[in-house]
Design a protein around this motif. Structure first.
Motif, PDB file in Angstrom:
ATOM      1  N   VAL A   1      -6.218  -2.519  10.015  1.00  0.00           N
ATOM      2  CA  VAL A   1      -6.495  -2.859   8.615  1.00  0.00           C
ATOM      3  C   VAL A   1      -5.438  -3.868   8.202  1.00  0.00           C
ATOM      4  CG1 VAL A   1      -6.588  -1.978   6.238  1.00  0.00           C
ATOM      5  CG2 VAL A   1      -7.536  -0.608   8.110  1.00  0.00           C
TER       6      VAL A   1
ATOM      7  N   ARG B   1      -6.984   0.450  -6.928  1.00  0.00           N
ATOM      8  CA  ARG B   1      -8.223   0.919  -6.311  1.00  0.00           C
ATOM      9  C   ARG B   1      -9.138   1.578  -7.338  1.00  0.00           C
ATOM     10  NH1 ARG B   1      -8.470   0.930  -0.510  1.00  0.00           N
ATOM     11  NH2 ARG B   1     -10.407   2.063  -0.870  1.00  0.00           N
TER      12      ARG B   1
ATOM     13  N   LEU C   1      -8.130   8.107  -4.320  1.00  0.00           N
ATOM     14  CA  LEU C   1      -7.237   6.937  -4.331  1.00  0.00           C
ATOM     15  C   LEU C   1      -7.417   6.091  -5.587  1.00  0.00           C
ATOM     16  CD1 LEU C   1      -7.391   5.673  -0.616  1.00  0.00           C
ATOM     17  CD2 LEU C   1      -5.558   6.963  -1.745  1.00  0.00           C
TER      18      LEU C   1
ATOM     19  N   GLU D   1      -2.497  -1.036  -4.295  1.00  0.00           N
ATOM     20  CA  GLU D   1      -2.370  -1.437  -2.898  1.00  0.00           C
ATOM     21  C   GLU D   1      -2.302  -2.955  -2.820  1.00  0.00           C
ATOM     22  OE1 GLU D   1      -6.004  -0.296  -0.891  1.00  0.00           O
ATOM     23  OE2 GLU D   1      -7.166  -1.882  -1.873  1.00  0.00           O
TER      24      GLU D   1
ATOM     25  N   GLY E   1      -8.397  -5.112   4.111  1.00  0.00           N
ATOM     26  CA  GLY E   1      -9.452  -4.265   4.666  1.00  0.00           C
ATOM     27  C   GLY E   1      -9.504  -4.380   6.170  1.00  0.00           C
TER      28      GLY E   1
ATOM     29  N   GLU F   1     -12.742  -9.588  -2.293  1.00  0.00           N
ATOM     30  CA  GLU F   1     -12.153  -8.668  -3.274  1.00  0.00           C
ATOM     31  C   GLU F   1     -11.608  -9.385  -4.504  1.00  0.00           C
ATOM     32  OE1 GLU F   1      -9.198  -6.352  -1.258  1.00  0.00           O
ATOM     33  OE2 GLU F   1     -10.682  -5.230  -0.102  1.00  0.00           O
TER      34      GLU F   1
ATOM     35  N   ILE G   1      -2.105   4.656   9.097  1.00  0.00           N
ATOM     36  CA  ILE G   1      -2.903   5.135   7.963  1.00  0.00           C
ATOM     37  C   ILE G   1      -4.110   5.895   8.503  1.00  0.00           C
ATOM     38  CG2 ILE G   1      -2.190   3.332   6.334  1.00  0.00           C
ATOM     39  CD1 ILE G   1      -4.875   1.942   6.880  1.00  0.00           C
ATOM     40  N   THR G   2      -4.740   6.644   7.632  1.00  0.00           N
ATOM     41  CA  THR G   2      -5.967   7.357   7.993  1.00  0.00           C
ATOM     42  C   THR G   2      -7.087   6.822   7.114  1.00  0.00           C
ATOM     43  OG1 THR G   2      -4.627   9.297   8.430  1.00  0.00           O
ATOM     44  CG2 THR G   2      -6.988   9.629   8.300  1.00  0.00           C
ATOM     45  N   VAL G   3      -8.129   6.329   7.741  1.00  0.00           N
ATOM     46  CA  VAL G   3      -9.275   5.795   7.010  1.00  0.00           C
ATOM     47  C   VAL G   3     -10.483   6.662   7.329  1.00  0.00           C
ATOM     48  CG1 VAL G   3     -10.751   3.798   6.619  1.00  0.00           C
ATOM     49  CG2 VAL G   3      -8.326   3.460   7.158  1.00  0.00           C
ATOM     50  N   ARG G   4     -10.966   7.368   6.310  1.00  0.00           N
ATOM     51  CA  ARG G   4     -12.092   8.285   6.494  1.00  0.00           C
ATOM     52  C   ARG G   4     -11.895   9.149   7.745  1.00  0.00           C
ATOM     53  NH1 ARG G   4     -13.890   3.853   3.890  1.00  0.00           N
ATOM     54  NH2 ARG G   4     -13.965   2.578   5.768  1.00  0.00           N
TER      55      ARG G   4
ATOM     56  N   LEU H   1      -2.060  -0.249   9.656  1.00  0.00           N
ATOM     57  CA  LEU H   1      -2.031  -1.191   8.531  1.00  0.00           C
ATOM     58  C   LEU H   1      -0.987  -2.258   8.828  1.00  0.00           C
ATOM     59  CD1 LEU H   1      -2.832  -2.031   5.608  1.00  0.00           C
ATOM     60  CD2 LEU H   1      -0.960  -0.570   4.816  1.00  0.00           C
TER      61      LEU H   1
ATOM     62  N   VAL I   1      -0.508   3.397  -3.126  1.00  0.00           N
ATOM     63  CA  VAL I   1      -1.005   4.294  -2.076  1.00  0.00           C
ATOM     64  C   VAL I   1       0.160   4.481  -1.088  1.00  0.00           C
ATOM     65  CG1 VAL I   1      -3.393   3.505  -2.369  1.00  0.00           C
ATOM     66  CG2 VAL I   1      -1.979   2.462  -0.606  1.00  0.00           C
TER      67      VAL I   1
ATOM     68  N   ALA J   1       1.005   4.319   2.154  1.00  0.00           N
ATOM     69  CA  ALA J   1       1.488   3.349   3.147  1.00  0.00           C
ATOM     70  C   ALA J   1       2.121   2.142   2.459  1.00  0.00           C
ATOM     71  CB  ALA J   1       0.348   2.900   4.057  1.00  0.00           C
TER      72      ALA J   1
HETATM   73  O1  C5P Z   1     -10.553  -1.270   1.358  1.00  0.00           O
HETATM   74  P1  C5P Z   1     -10.968  -0.375   2.472  1.00  0.00           P
HETATM   75  O2  C5P Z   1     -11.648   0.910   2.021  1.00  0.00           O
HETATM   76  O3  C5P Z   1     -11.695  -1.071   3.595  1.00  0.00           O
HETATM   77  O4  C5P Z   1      -9.574   0.093   3.099  1.00  0.00           O
HETATM   78  C1  C5P Z   1      -9.590   0.874   4.228  1.00  0.00           C
HETATM   79  C2  C5P Z   1      -8.473   1.890   4.125  1.00  0.00           C
HETATM   80  O5  C5P Z   1      -7.231   1.278   4.332  1.00  0.00           O
HETATM   81  C3  C5P Z   1      -8.397   2.652   2.827  1.00  0.00           C
HETATM   82  O6  C5P Z   1      -8.579   4.018   3.112  1.00  0.00           O
HETATM   83  C4  C5P Z   1      -7.008   2.427   2.303  1.00  0.00           C
HETATM   84  O7  C5P Z   1      -6.396   3.650   1.999  1.00  0.00           O
HETATM   85  C5  C5P Z   1      -6.281   1.768   3.431  1.00  0.00           C
HETATM   86  N1  C5P Z   1      -5.464   0.683   2.929  1.00  0.00           N
HETATM   87  C6  C5P Z   1      -4.123   0.906   2.650  1.00  0.00           C
HETATM   88  N2  C5P Z   1      -3.360  -0.103   2.166  1.00  0.00           N
HETATM   89  C7  C5P Z   1      -3.905  -1.321   1.955  1.00  0.00           C
HETATM   90  C8  C5P Z   1      -5.264  -1.582   2.238  1.00  0.00           C
HETATM   91  C9  C5P Z   1      -6.019  -0.545   2.731  1.00  0.00           C
HETATM   92  O8  C5P Z   1      -3.640   2.021   2.862  1.00  0.00           O
HETATM   93  N3  C5P Z   1      -3.134  -2.291   1.472  1.00  0.00           N
END
Ligand code: C5P
Length: 153
Positions: free
Chosen positions: A26, A42, A48, A53, A57, A76, A93-96, A102, A136, A138
């Motif tokens: 990401v 967000r 979130l 952030e 993405g 965006e 990070i954990t995404v879904r 990241l 957030v 991270a």
């Molecule tokens: O925006 P999108 O949903 O694609 O981001 C994917 C994941 O990456 C989200 O779960 C978000 O928590 C994480 N993320 C992050 N910091 C960022 C961009 C995205 O932690 N600057």
């Protein structure tokens, strides 16, 4: 010559193997202007929403990281960016429910004024404001790196 081509192919192949092992990346943009950095609030998911952030993405298969970052900023923010150096270290990070990396790059605006097309709001943060927003998790870890980046602007 053939040997060198085989070597070059092997280097590319090994790098790709390392990328696959690390999993999808990401990317996030630390867009700097006049000693401030752009943060985006967000709108979703519910857990979130309201947190801040750096815009960004997921890198799509076959896409370079700078290309992904430029695409995400267009989608965006409705703005074109020039992608610069890496900022800080890779962060887990954990995404879904899935492990991701990241990775932040510095950026500058090339065209367009950033708008919250997919976020709730966007805001330019001065160094003293960086620690005060509800990042957030991270991105909060990047605050010292963002301060250093903005200080050098
Ligand atoms: O925006 P999108 O949903 O694609 O981001 C994917 C994941 O990456 C989200 O779960 C978000 O928590 C994480 N993320 C992050 N910091 C960022 C961009 C995205 O932690 N600057």
């Amino acid at each position: 010559l053939i040997d060198r081509m085989v070597d070059a192919r092997a280097v590319v192949y090994r790098r790709r193997a390392e990328e696959l092992a690390a999993g999808p990346v990401v990317v996030g943009a630390a867009i700097v202007r006049d000693g401030t950095v752009l943060a985006a609030q967000r709108a979703h998911p519910p857990e979130l929403a309201g947190r801040w952030e750096l815009p960004g993405g997921s890198v799509e298969p076959g896409e370079t990281e700078p290309a992904a970052l430029a695409r995400e900023c267009r989608e965006e923010l409705g703005a074109d960016v020039r992608v610069g150096e890496r900022v800080g270290t890779d962060l887990p990070i954990t995404v879904r429910g899935r492990d991701r990396t990241l990775r932040i790059h510095a950026a500058t605006l090339a065209a367009g004024e950033p708008q919250a097309l997919e976020h709730r709001a966007v805001r330019w943060l001065a160094p003293a404001e960086l620690p005060t927003v509800a990042w957030v998790e991270a991105d909060r870890a990047l605050v010292p790196d963002l301060r250093a980046l903005v200080a050098g602007d």
